[in-house]
Design a protein around this motif. Sequence first.
Motif, PDB file in Angstrom:
ATOM      1  N   LEU A  83       0.799  -1.186  -0.039  1.00 33.21           N
ATOM      2  CA  LEU A  83      -0.061  -0.009   0.070  1.00 33.21           C
ATOM      3  C   LEU A  83       0.866   1.267  -0.094  1.00 33.21           C
ATOM      4  O   LEU A  83       1.990   1.410   0.819  1.00 33.21           O
ATOM      5  CB  LEU A  83      -0.976   0.087   1.193  1.00 33.21           C
ATOM      6  N   ASP A  84       0.472   1.997  -0.788  1.00 31.73           N
ATOM      7  CA  ASP A  84       1.254   3.349  -0.794  1.00 31.73           C
ATOM      8  C   ASP A  84       0.494   4.297   0.147  1.00 31.73           C
ATOM      9  O   ASP A  84      -0.378   5.062  -0.022  1.00 31.73           O
ATOM     10  CB  ASP A  84       1.366   4.096  -2.219  1.00 31.73           C
ATOM     11  N   LEU A  85       1.169   4.332   1.438  1.00 34.21           N
ATOM     12  CA  LEU A  85       0.703   5.105   2.317  1.00 34.21           C
ATOM     13  C   LEU A  85       0.647   6.538   2.245  1.00 34.21           C
ATOM     14  O   LEU A  85       0.053   7.399   2.704  1.00 34.21           O
ATOM     15  CB  LEU A  85       1.125   4.647   3.860  1.00 34.21           C
ATOM     16  N   TYR A  86       1.996   7.085   1.763  1.00 31.53           N
ATOM     17  CA  TYR A  86       2.187   8.386   1.417  1.00 31.53           C
ATOM     18  C   TYR A  86       1.100   8.976   0.430  1.00 31.53           C
ATOM     19  O   TYR A  86       0.639  10.036   0.815  1.00 31.53           O
ATOM     20  CB  TYR A  86       3.444   8.441   0.636  1.00 31.53           C
ATOM     21  N   ALA A  87       0.790   8.357  -0.534  1.00 27.58           N
ATOM     22  CA  ALA A  87      -0.355   8.665  -1.507  1.00 27.58           C
ATOM     23  C   ALA A  87      -1.598   8.622  -0.755  1.00 27.58           C
ATOM     24  O   ALA A  87      -2.593   9.681  -1.004  1.00 27.58           O
ATOM     25  CB  ALA A  87      -0.316   7.725  -2.701  1.00 27.58           C
ATOM     26  N   MET A  88      -1.822   7.780   0.049  1.00 24.53           N
ATOM     27  CA  MET A  88      -3.231   7.607   0.961  1.00 24.53           C
ATOM     28  C   MET A  88      -3.436   8.966   1.797  1.00 24.53           C
ATOM     29  O   MET A  88      -4.557   9.543   1.962  1.00 24.53           O
ATOM     30  CB  MET A  88      -3.348   6.514   1.634  1.00 24.53           C
ATOM     31  N   MET A  89      -2.119   9.111   2.507  1.00 24.44           N
ATOM     32  CA  MET A  89      -2.318  10.611   3.376  1.00 24.44           C
ATOM     33  C   MET A  89      -2.353  11.584   2.471  1.00 24.44           C
ATOM     34  O   MET A  89      -3.326  12.773   3.118  1.00 24.44           O
ATOM     35  CB  MET A  89      -0.927  10.470   4.027  1.00 24.44           C
ATOM     36  N   ILE A  90      -1.976  11.778   1.321  1.00 23.79           N
ATOM     37  CA  ILE A  90      -2.231  13.157   0.678  1.00 23.79           C
ATOM     38  C   ILE A  90      -3.523  13.053   0.253  1.00 23.79           C
ATOM     39  O   ILE A  90      -4.447  14.196   0.370  1.00 23.79           O
ATOM     40  CB  ILE A  90      -1.279  13.086  -0.847  1.00 23.79           C
ATOM     41  N   ALA A  91      -4.220  11.888  -0.154  1.00 24.73           N
ATOM     42  CA  ALA A  91      -5.589  11.961  -0.752  1.00 24.73           C
ATOM     43  C   ALA A  91      -6.498  12.329   0.576  1.00 24.73           C
ATOM     44  O   ALA A  91      -7.534  12.969   0.349  1.00 24.73           O
ATOM     45  CB  ALA A  91      -6.027  10.360  -1.081  1.00 24.73           C
ATOM     46  N   LEU A  92      -5.983  11.792   1.859  1.00 24.03           N
ATOM     47  CA  LEU A  92      -6.784  12.127   2.946  1.00 24.03           C
ATOM     48  C   LEU A  92      -6.799  13.654   3.613  1.00 24.03           C
ATOM     49  O   LEU A  92      -7.760  14.036   3.686  1.00 24.03           O
ATOM     50  CB  LEU A  92      -6.419  11.378   4.284  1.00 24.03           C
ATOM     51  N   ARG A  93      -5.655  14.080   3.088  1.00 21.48           N
ATOM     52  CA  ARG A  93      -5.514  15.458   3.533  1.00 21.48           C
ATOM     53  C   ARG A  93      -6.428  16.354   2.692  1.00 21.48           C
ATOM     54  O   ARG A  93      -7.011  17.436   2.889  1.00 21.48           O
ATOM     55  CB  ARG A  93      -3.842  15.976   3.404  1.00 21.48           C
TER      56      ARG A  93
END
Length: 92
Positions: free
Chosen positions: A73-83
């Motif tokens: 899982l790309d957690l960095y990309a997920m955090m950007i999407a959530l932000r």
Amino acid sequence: MSLRSIVKSATGQDVHVCQSCNDCDIGSYADMDIPLSSLIQLVMLNDEEALQCRTLWSDSVMEAARGACKRGLDLYAMMIALREESLRRAGR
Ligand code: SF4
């Protein structure tokens, strides 16, 4: 739209791949309030707390999230999407 769907739409990542192994809990930073793995669990549960927790807004956590998931899982990309979703809901 659920947080899971928002992440999937923005990043192509399906958070249900998460096995709750907690291997992404790579560090503790002063500006975080919950572990990174807990943030992912909140997304799985569609819990709005995911958008409000301090961990989401920690740049230290975000940097550490790169490559942190052992299951791809790309957690960095997920955090950007959530932000971005949090800012969208706040009308910014
Ligand atoms: S390392 Fe990946 S699979 Fe394991 S808890 Fe973290 S996000 Fe889930």
